[in-house]
Design an enzyme around this catalytic site. Structure first.
Site, PDB file in Angstrom:
ATOM      1  N   PHE A  59      29.200  43.148  24.234  1.00  0.00           N
ATOM      2  CA  PHE A  59      28.919  42.886  25.648  1.00  0.00           C
ATOM      3  C   PHE A  59      29.180  44.088  26.544  1.00  0.00           C
ATOM      4  O   PHE A  59      29.102  43.973  27.773  1.00  0.00           O
ATOM      5  CB  PHE A  59      29.738  41.682  26.139  1.00  0.00           C
ATOM      6  CG  PHE A  59      31.236  41.813  25.950  1.00  0.00           C
ATOM      7  CD1 PHE A  59      32.000  42.535  26.853  1.00  0.00           C
ATOM      8  CD2 PHE A  59      31.872  41.204  24.880  1.00  0.00           C
ATOM      9  CE1 PHE A  59      33.375  42.664  26.690  1.00  0.00           C
ATOM     10  CE2 PHE A  59      33.251  41.321  24.710  1.00  0.00           C
ATOM     11  CZ  PHE A  59      33.996  42.052  25.614  1.00  0.00           C
ATOM     12  N   ARG A  87      47.834  37.147  36.220  1.00  0.00           N
ATOM     13  CA  ARG A  87      47.010  36.573  35.151  1.00  0.00           C
ATOM     14  C   ARG A  87      47.039  35.038  35.187  1.00  0.00           C
ATOM     15  O   ARG A  87      46.053  34.375  34.875  1.00  0.00           O
ATOM     16  CB  ARG A  87      47.447  37.133  33.796  1.00  0.00           C
ATOM     17  CG  ARG A  87      47.117  38.634  33.711  1.00  0.00           C
ATOM     18  CD  ARG A  87      47.583  39.259  32.416  1.00  0.00           C
ATOM     19  NE  ARG A  87      46.804  38.821  31.270  1.00  0.00           N
ATOM     20  CZ  ARG A  87      45.599  39.286  30.960  1.00  0.00           C
ATOM     21  NH1 ARG A  87      45.003  40.183  31.735  1.00  0.00           N
ATOM     22  NH2 ARG A  87      44.966  38.870  29.880  1.00  0.00           N
ATOM     23  N   THR A  93      40.034  34.063  30.700  1.00  0.00           N
ATOM     24  CA  THR A  93      38.833  34.915  30.837  1.00  0.00           C
ATOM     25  C   THR A  93      37.574  34.077  30.927  1.00  0.00           C
ATOM     26  O   THR A  93      36.690  34.337  31.746  1.00  0.00           O
ATOM     27  CB  THR A  93      38.743  35.868  29.618  1.00  0.00           C
ATOM     28  OG1 THR A  93      39.944  36.622  29.550  1.00  0.00           O
ATOM     29  CG2 THR A  93      37.550  36.812  29.752  1.00  0.00           C
ATOM     30  N   ASN A 114      33.126  36.700  35.846  1.00  0.00           N
ATOM     31  CA  ASN A 114      34.341  35.885  35.958  1.00  0.00           C
ATOM     32  C   ASN A 114      35.234  36.260  37.143  1.00  0.00           C
ATOM     33  O   ASN A 114      36.438  36.038  37.122  1.00  0.00           O
ATOM     34  CB  ASN A 114      35.110  35.881  34.627  1.00  0.00           C
ATOM     35  CG  ASN A 114      35.620  37.240  34.236  1.00  0.00           C
ATOM     36  OD1 ASN A 114      35.311  38.238  34.880  1.00  0.00           O
ATOM     37  ND2 ASN A 114      36.407  37.302  33.169  1.00  0.00           N
ATOM     38  N   HIS A 117      39.420  40.744  37.668  1.00  0.00           N
ATOM     39  CA  HIS A 117      40.056  41.429  36.539  1.00  0.00           C
ATOM     40  C   HIS A 117      41.515  41.635  36.895  1.00  0.00           C
ATOM     41  O   HIS A 117      41.834  41.867  38.067  1.00  0.00           O
ATOM     42  CB  HIS A 117      39.396  42.799  36.289  1.00  0.00           C
ATOM     43  CG  HIS A 117      40.229  43.703  35.418  1.00  0.00           C
ATOM     44  ND1 HIS A 117      40.221  43.617  34.050  1.00  0.00           N
ATOM     45  CD2 HIS A 117      41.148  44.651  35.736  1.00  0.00           C
ATOM     46  CE1 HIS A 117      41.079  44.500  33.556  1.00  0.00           C
ATOM     47  NE2 HIS A 117      41.652  45.136  34.554  1.00  0.00           N
TER      48      HIS A 117
END
Ligand code: CMP
Length: 140
Positions: A59, A87, A93, A114, A117
């Site tokens: 990807f 996180r 993710t 998404n 980051h």
């Protein structure tokens, strides 16, 4: 746990949908403070360098093309246990696996698009902050 700094990106899918403020509000509500921030548009070379660790992944091309498709917001977040807390607030993710109330559960479109980051460890946090911010921009 001590006060830490971590690196965060608000990604193109989120800036495009005008979700920057909604996402920052999630970080602030979790006790993370924005201590440096700027809106930029990456070049392809910059995206490839930043995500170099993923260069062998299937990807990689899609990821880099996505990250240069619209402006992003890069920021440094500070707070107690900031790397893990960031996180936790982001969620998994893959948004299909993200917990209720997390940024990715509420806003992410897919595993690629998404929305955010975040650094995964102290070493990567230091590297990623230094990639985007000079000492003069890190006034705290
Ligand atoms: P991020 O935390 O920015 O780190 C690497 C990114 O690669 C990750 O978020 C995802 O956006 C992306 N990524 C991971 N797995 C896939 C996948 N299977 N397909 C597309 N993008 C992916």
């Amino acid at each position: 746990m001590a006060i830490q700094r971590t690196f965060s990106i608000i990604k193109p899918d989120a800036t495009k949908r005008n979700l920057t403020g909604a996402i920052i509000a999630k970080f602030e509500a979790a006790g993370l403070r924005v201590v440096a921030q700027k809106r930029i548009q990456l070049t392809l070379a910059q995206a490839q360098t930043f995500y170099g660790v993923h260069s062998e992944r299937p990807f990689f091309g899609e990821l880099c093309d996505f990250m240069i498709s619209e402006p992003i917001v890069v920021q440094v977040l500070e707070g107690e246990d900031a790397i893990a807390k960031n996180r936790e607030v982001m969620g998994a993710t893959n948004p299909a696996e993200a917990a209720e109330g997390t940024i990715r559960k509420e806003f992410a479109l897919s595993i690629g698009e998404n929305s955010v980051h975040g650094s995964d460890a102290p070493e990567t946090a230091a590297e990623e902050i230094a990639f985007f911010f000079s000492g003069l921009e890190l006034v705290g």
